[in-house]
Every structure is written in structure tokens, then in C-alpha cells.
Design a protein around this motif. Structure first.
Motif, PDB file in Angstrom:
ATOM      1  N   LYS A  27      37.442  32.761  47.206  1.00 28.48           N
ATOM      2  CA  LYS A  27      37.510  31.430  46.614  1.00 28.48           C
ATOM      3  C   LYS A  27      36.357  30.569  47.110  1.00 28.48           C
ATOM      4  O   LYS A  27      35.680  29.888  46.333  1.00 28.48           O
ATOM      5  N   PHE A  30      32.999  31.727  45.396  1.00 29.08           N
ATOM      6  CA  PHE A  30      32.781  31.302  44.016  1.00 29.08           C
ATOM      7  C   PHE A  30      32.606  29.793  43.901  1.00 29.08           C
ATOM      8  O   PHE A  30      31.863  29.312  43.048  1.00 29.08           O
ATOM      9  N   SER A  34      29.130  28.073  42.449  1.00 28.95           N
ATOM     10  CA  SER A  34      29.459  27.734  41.068  1.00 28.95           C
ATOM     11  C   SER A  34      28.272  27.101  40.341  1.00 28.95           C
ATOM     12  O   SER A  34      28.020  27.384  39.167  1.00 28.95           O
ATOM     13  N   GLU A  41      23.859  31.013  33.491  1.00 30.20           N
ATOM     14  CA  GLU A  41      24.640  31.487  32.364  1.00 30.20           C
ATOM     15  C   GLU A  41      23.815  31.774  31.121  1.00 30.20           C
ATOM     16  O   GLU A  41      24.013  32.766  30.440  1.00 30.20           O
ATOM     17  N   GLU A  75      35.575  46.787  42.613  1.00 29.11           N
ATOM     18  CA  GLU A  75      36.099  45.453  42.327  1.00 29.11           C
ATOM     19  C   GLU A  75      37.024  45.093  43.478  1.00 29.11           C
ATOM     20  O   GLU A  75      38.052  45.737  43.685  1.00 29.11           O
ATOM     21  N   THR A  81      41.762  33.778  45.131  1.00 37.04           N
ATOM     22  CA  THR A  81      41.444  33.352  43.783  1.00 37.04           C
ATOM     23  C   THR A  81      41.812  34.480  42.823  1.00 37.04           C
ATOM     24  O   THR A  81      41.996  35.632  43.247  1.00 37.04           O
ATOM     25  N   HIS A  82      41.932  34.136  41.540  1.00 39.51           N
ATOM     26  CA  HIS A  82      42.231  35.178  40.554  1.00 39.51           C
ATOM     27  C   HIS A  82      41.026  36.078  40.302  1.00 39.51           C
ATOM     28  O   HIS A  82      41.157  37.161  39.745  1.00 39.51           O
ATOM     29  N   LYS A  83      39.842  35.651  40.751  1.00 42.56           N
ATOM     30  CA  LYS A  83      38.621  36.408  40.497  1.00 42.56           C
ATOM     31  C   LYS A  83      38.460  37.554  41.494  1.00 42.56           C
ATOM     32  O   LYS A  83      38.951  37.493  42.619  1.00 42.56           O
ATOM     33  N   THR A  84      37.763  38.588  41.049  1.00 41.44           N
ATOM     34  CA  THR A  84      37.366  39.676  41.938  1.00 41.44           C
ATOM     35  C   THR A  84      35.849  39.667  42.075  1.00 41.44           C
ATOM     36  O   THR A  84      35.136  39.082  41.255  1.00 41.44           O
ATOM     37  N   ALA A 118      31.808  40.952  35.856  1.00 41.28           N
ATOM     38  CA  ALA A 118      32.662  40.138  34.988  1.00 41.28           C
ATOM     39  C   ALA A 118      32.652  38.667  35.390  1.00 41.28           C
ATOM     40  O   ALA A 118      32.699  37.779  34.534  1.00 41.28           O
ATOM     41  N   ASN A 119      32.567  38.388  36.677  1.00 36.84           N
ATOM     42  CA  ASN A 119      32.584  37.004  37.150  1.00 36.84           C
ATOM     43  C   ASN A 119      31.203  36.480  37.526  1.00 36.84           C
ATOM     44  O   ASN A 119      31.079  35.433  38.156  1.00 36.84           O
ATOM     45  N   GLU A 298      43.770  29.117  35.309  1.00 38.28           N
ATOM     46  CA  GLU A 298      43.775  30.564  35.038  1.00 38.28           C
ATOM     47  C   GLU A 298      45.088  31.200  35.493  1.00 38.28           C
ATOM     48  O   GLU A 298      45.652  32.041  34.780  1.00 38.28           O
TER      49      GLU A 298
END
Length: 488
Positions: A27, A30, A34, A41, A75, A81-84, A118-119, A298
Motif C-alpha cells: 500500500k 503504490f 501514484s 499512463e 505476483e 491493498t487489493h493490488k499485487t 497489471a498495476n 475497489e
């Protein structure tokens, strides 16, 4: 060039635990990057605009693994966090052979932005160590979701599941939001005892300590509510609340009952009418849900769209809670509305009834277009002794009903007059021994009493509303305790 396996492992382990690498969680990672990720992006070269910050070290569990000839991809998740995070191991020989899904790793390396992950972020490992191998022979696997009944058999391993991690993060966000909202209104968080000699609700569904009379010289129970003690604190501190545990020895095997559960309880001198209580509760829940949505969008989306929840109805119910005023019905009007409903009930509503069953609560919410419903002015005989009267025979009390869940919150104006409180105790036929143990509570009315009221929110049930009313409350508590169930 050959090094024995134990020596090689020791070297890798030492590199992972020493050196100048900065220890981080996902967390934090990221969040810190950010802005760099946002700048990358829309660029073909995703490295541009990304500021490298030296080596970092983190610990996590393998979600998935792809071994290739020259390079391997992991991964990694750590639950914060929900992210990996994608871990790049090159050459593949650096990846120990016993690494598999569910293995716990400590990894050191440099972060960089990439469109391959993916993230948008990956870590190129300079060293990697297995801190805990996964026992593949057991047949247990928690790197992908399990059916609730399967996961419930190993509650100590459920925190590895992505869905359950989302539940825990959502619960933490909800607790923070409730505290923050009450803090803004100058409510003081206090602590109330878990051990008590009083049965606040008077229903007798308490857990009694076996050796309490020899130790305390009186019967002592696990608390069913902190209300009585909070009243004492409110009549000196004006606005107080506590977020703690409550216990009820209710012999029920439903999806919405627990023997140990989380309660938010508040008492205040400003809450001196049913309208004041309902206005306050509506503000509190709307404020808290808005905060949870902003902090955990999320996680909320993942749980609301889980296969075991009615996602469409649930998201609509959350929108109704935020955008519409809560409905308000007196108990008498609620019963009349239910009697006019053509649906069959297991227990048909009648004008002589004194309380609502869960089937009545759910039907009533549907009759009100699935918006939250306050039911007020219950008959005095169905409410505890401490409730003030709104009119003869009716209590200044209320329940809050939510779609798919039913009652999640109850409250009342407390009787502040000593004479009327004693009359209520006689009317409710409390045992003489119980009255003797309430001497301190009665004494509050003799020394500068003030009109006041309060409420109790079942946090687990409210969380159930947020993730979908069809979800069992047992799936939302790390180690649920219920009738015939306390395995650990």
C-alpha cells in the motif's frame, strides 16, 4: 563457483535482511509512486517520469508464478491493498525450486514502472528468500478464492484469501469512519468494562463466569451492552461513545447471529428526543459510508460483486442510503402496513404484537422502496426498563432497518427521572437481586441527572449490508463465535 544449498540460502537470507534497502508494504509503495504512475499512463516509454528511489525490501505471499527459461514472474500480495506487485526474477535460477503459490517471500530489489504489469509497477529482484514454504501435500490452497463453507473450516488461513482481506480492510475503514465522524461532533471515545454484574437488556441471554461469585463475591457476566456505563460517563462528559465487543448467549444458528460481536454505542445529552436520535444516526451512517467508499472503492466493489452477494440490489441499496432520506414509521403504522401486505408470513402481523420479527423487518423495507427505515414508538412492554415513554404505553425508542439485513441499530431516550425509572423497573418485574445491583445506575438520577439518549450499532451487521445482505455474518468476522462453534 559451486556453493552448497544451505550456504547459498544463508547468503541470500543475509542480503534480504541487511544492507541499505528500505522496508515497505505494498500500500505504501503504490501510494508513494501514484504520481509517477499517473505520469506514465499515456506515454509509450513507461519509464519516463518514474523516479527510482533505491532498493526496497518487502514481505508477501505468492499469488501466482510463471517460470520461464530466462526470467520468472511472481505476483506478490501482502494484504495491505487489493493490488499485487509483479516481481521479476532474472535469471530464473535465482528462484528457489520450492517456491509456489502461497509461499511467503522476502524480496529486495528496485521498483520501476512498466506497462507489462497489471498495476503498472514491478520490482526487479536483486535477492529473494523463502521465509515460509507452502505445504502443497496438505491439499489446502489459499491463493485463489474458496467457497465460504470450505474457507470457514480453516479460519486461521482465511486472511490469505483476497476476498477476506478486502473484508478486513473494509471493516478497518468503517471503524475509522465511525470514529472520525463522532470525533468531529466532539464525542469522546471511552472504554467500558467487558465484565459486569448487570444484564443491560434484561433478556437473561448472558455468559456467566463460572467462578465469579468466589472471585468477585457476586454473579458476573460478559457484557451484552456498554450502555449503562456509558450513561454514567455521558452524565459528566456530555457526549461519549465506545467501539467494543459484546456477548450474547443466544442459541441461534442463523446467518445473522453471533455470540461475540462488535458494537458501536453512543450516549449524549444532546440526544434527548427520538427525532434527535434518528437525525444523528442518519447523519452518522451517511457520513461513514461516504468515507468508506472514498477510501476502499475497489474492496467494496469486489465484495458487492461477489458471487454470494446480490450485487445489483446491494449497490442500489447503498445508493439509496446515501441519496434518500430515511423513512420513519411508528410501530403502529408499520404493523398496519404489514397487515395490508398480501405476502404470506410465517407469523402474520397483528395489532396486538409488541415487536417485529425479521421477516416483518425485511418486508417493511421493501414496502418503503428499499430505503432505510426507522421504526419508532414501540410498546413499552417490548423495550427494556430504562426507556423513557413518548406517550402512555409507548416508548421513546427506535430501530433502524436496512435492506437485506433488517435491524442493525436500536436506541432510545433514557428515562432521566428517578420516580418514573423506579416505576418502570416495577412494571418490568426485575428481580430484586438485579435491582440491588443497579443501585449505582439509579443513583445517577439523584445527582444532577439530565435528559439523554443513545443507541447501539451492530457493526458486523452493518458491514453485512455493505457487502451484500445474503452474505453470512460469519464470513465477515476473522474468528466467529456462535452457538456450538468456538474452534480456536
Amino acid at each position: 563457483h559451486f556453493k552448497p544449498a544451505p550456504l547459498l540460502a544463508a547468503i541470500v537470507w543475509r542480503r534480504c535482511f541487511s544492507g541499505s534497502s528500505r522496508r515497505v508494504c505494498l500500500k505504501q509503495t503504490f501510494i508513494e509512486h501514484s504520481s509517477q504512475l499517473a505520469n506514465c499512463e499515456n506515454r509509450a516509454d513507461t519509464q519516463e517520469g518514474f523516479e527510482e528511489t533505491g532498493e526496497v525490501s518487502l514481505v508477501g505471499w505468492v499469488r501466482s508464478l510463471r517460470r520461464q527459461k530466462k526470467v520468472s514472474f511472481i505476483e506478490l500480495g501482502d494484504g495491505t491493498t487489493h493490488k499485487t506487485l509483479q516481481i521479476v526474477v532474472s535469471p530464473s535460477e535465482l528462484l528457489p525450486a520450492d517456491v509456489s503459490a502461497d509461499t511467503c517471500l522476502r524480496v529486495v530489489g528496485r521498483l520501476s514502472a512498466t506497462d507489462r504489469a497489471a498495476n503498472g509497477l514491478e520490482l526487479r529482484a536483486s535477492s529473494l528468500a523463502v521465509t515460509g514454504p507452502a505445504d502443497r501435500a496438505s491439499g489446502l490452497s489459499f491463493h485463489h478464492e474458496q467457497r465460504p463453507d470450505t474457507a470457514r473450516q480453516s479460519p486461521h488461513l482465511r486472511p490469505r484469501l483476497a476476498g477476506f482481506q478486502a473484508v478486513c480492510r473494509l471493516r478497518a475503514a468503517l471503524n475509522r469512519a465511525l470514529r472520525s465522524a463522532l470525533d468531529e461532533r466532539h464525542y469522546l471515545e471511552v472504554e467500558a468494562p467487558v465484565l459486569t454484574s448487570n444484564d443491560c437488556e434484561g433478556a437473561g441471554e448472558t455468559f456467566r463466569l463460572a467462578d465469579s461469585e468466589s472471585f468477585f463475591r457476586s454473579p458476573v457476566h460478559l457484557t451484552v451492552s456498554s450502555q449503562l456505563h456509558l450513561e454514567a460517563l455521558a452524565l459528566g462528559l456530555s457526549r461519549v461513545y465506545c467501539l467494543g465487543r459484546a456477548f450474547r448467549a443466544e442459541k441461534s444458528l442463523t446467518t445473522y447471529h453471533l455470540a461475540e460481536f462488535s458494537m458501536l454505542e453512543a450516549e449524549a445529552t444532546e440526544l434527548d428526543s427520538t427525532d434527535a436520535l434518528c437525525n444523528h444516526v442518519e447523519w452518522l451512517l451517511k457520513t461513514a459510508v461516504n468515507c468508506v467508499i472514498s477510501q476502499c472503492p475497489e474492496d467494496l466493489s469486489k465484495l458487492a460483486n461477489h458471487e454470494d452477494s446480490d450485487s445489483g440490489n446491494n449497490l442500489s441499496a447503498i445508493e439509496n442510503l446515501l441519496s434518500k432520506s430515511f423513512a420513519r414509521l411508528t410501530f403502529a403504522d408499520a404493523v398496519k402496513a404489514l397487515m395490508e401486505k398480501t405476502s404470506e408470513f410465517k407469523v402474520p402481523p397483528t395489532m396486538g404484537m409488541s415487536d417485529l420479527r425479521r421477516e416483518h423487518e425485511l418486508a417493511l423495507v421493501q414496502l418503503c422502496d428499499n430505503i432505510p427505515v426507522f421504526v419508532t414508538d414501540f410498546p413499552v412492554k417490548s423495550r427494556p426498563f430504562y426507556c423513557a415513554e413518548s406517550s402512555p404505553g409507548l416508548s421513546a425508542s427506535f430501530d433502524l432497518l436496512l435492506p437485506g439485513v433488517g435491524e442493525v441499530l436500536g436506541g432510545s431516550v433514557r428515562e432521566s427521572d428517578s420516580t418514573r425509572l423506579n416505576q418502570s423497573i416495577k412494571r418490568h418485574q426485575l428481580l430484586e437481586s438485579s435491582v440491588e445491583r443497579l443501585h449505582w445506575y439509579l443513583e445517577l438520577r439523584r445527582f444532577g441527572s439530565a435528559p439523554h439518549g443513545g443507541y447501539g450499532l451492530g457493526v458486523d451487521r452493518f458491514l453485512r449490508f455493505l457487502v451484500g445482505g445474503s452474505t453470512s455474518v460469519k464470513e465477515l468476522v476473522p474468528f466467529p463465535r456462535s452457538f456450538h462453534h468456538c474452534p480456536s
